[in-house]
Design an enzyme around this catalytic site. Structure first.
Site, PDB file in Angstrom:
ATOM      1  CB  SER A 161      -0.900   0.005   1.249  1.00 67.36           C
ATOM      2  OG  SER A 161      -1.549   1.258   1.403  1.00 67.36           O
ATOM      3  CE1 TYR A 203      -3.918  -2.077   5.101  1.00 60.45           C
ATOM      4  CE2 TYR A 203      -2.998   0.096   4.600  1.00 60.45           C
ATOM      5  CZ  TYR A 203      -3.566  -1.095   4.176  1.00 60.45           C
ATOM      6  OH  TYR A 203      -3.787  -1.318   2.845  1.00 60.45           O
TER       7      TYR A 203
END
Length: 260
Positions: A150, A167
């Protein structure tokens, strides 16, 4: 004499395993690999969603099957490999797509949430890469591993948005995992690369996009969020012979958001 371009992208005779492949970006990437000839195996936790995915892929003329598994559990990787072997198959391409997130202030984040994210987003890809390469790729001298990271693993998180420390940390770890593994296995016929998507509409990003969608579009040079087709070409490149000399790389697919 150079190889025809169609041949370089052709995946006929290859089998691809896509984790988190029952919906969203995982299913989109499974479509791309299947369209170019790969047999596709999708994994996810819920059998009903997997059944829908297999029906969808089959309707497109793609040879598809499913294995229900929770990649956040350490035994899942070997269970998947054993199921593939029991069916007489193999895995040539691994797309580590399954992921989860948790939004909170860092000072309020519980340890069990941190551990869950690392288990799914980082330990799961490690265990799958290890098991799949050991059983199939390294003995064959050919393999493609595509990790779905990401842009949040490349950048700091915007302070106006809810915190996602686990994350970000897990995706940053997955990026350097990609580089380290590519260096280790580069001479053994296995390439390891990562895609770093920006914001795409999905179940995972729904809350953030509801609150910050227009802001994110405004801050993206392309002026839009990702759409279903935006990961297909990049996935196909990294999964095929067309990407044979690409390894250890991280490709942002974010409309330019990470360059400003």
């Amino acid at each position: 004499m150079s190889t025809p371009l169609k041949t370089l992208f052709d995946l006929t005779g290859r089998t691809a395993l896509v984790t988190g492949g029952s919906r969203g970006l995982g299913l989109t990437m499974a479509e791309a690999l299947g369209e170019f000839g790969a047999r596709v195996i999708v994994t996810a936790r819920k059998q009903a969603e997997l059944d829908k995915a297999v029906a969808h892929l089959s309707a497109l003329g793609i040879a598809a099957s499913a294995i229900a598994a929770d990649v956040g559990k350490p035994e899942a990787a070997q269970q998947i490999v054993d199921a593939v072997k029991a069916d007489g198959g193999r895995i040539d391409i691994l797309v580590n797509n399954a992921g989860t997130s948790w939004g909170s202030k860092t000072e309020e984040m519980p340890l069990d949430a941190w551990n869950k994210l690392l288990a799914v987003n980082l330990t799961g890809p490690f265990l799958l890469a290890q098991a799949v390469a050991r059983e199939f790729m390294l003995p064959a001298g050919w393999g493609r591993i595509v990790n779905i990271a990401s842009v949040e693993g490349l950048l700091g998180h915007h302070p106006r948005m809810i915190g996602t420390i686990a994350y970000n940390a897990s995706k940053g770890g997955l990026i350097n995992f990609t580089r380290a593994l590519a260096a280790e296995w580069g001479g053994r016929g296995v390439t390891v690369n990562a895609l770093a998507p920006g914001y795409f509409p999905s179940k995972l990003t729904g809350y953030v996009l509801d609150k910050h969608g227009e802001e994110l579009r405004h801050d993206t040079p392309s002026g839009r969020l990702g759409c279903d087709d935006d990961l297909k070409g990049a996935t196909l490149l990294l999964a095929s012979d067309a990407g044979a000399h690409i390894t250890g790389q991280v490709l942002p697919v974010d409309g330019g958001a990470s360059i400003i």
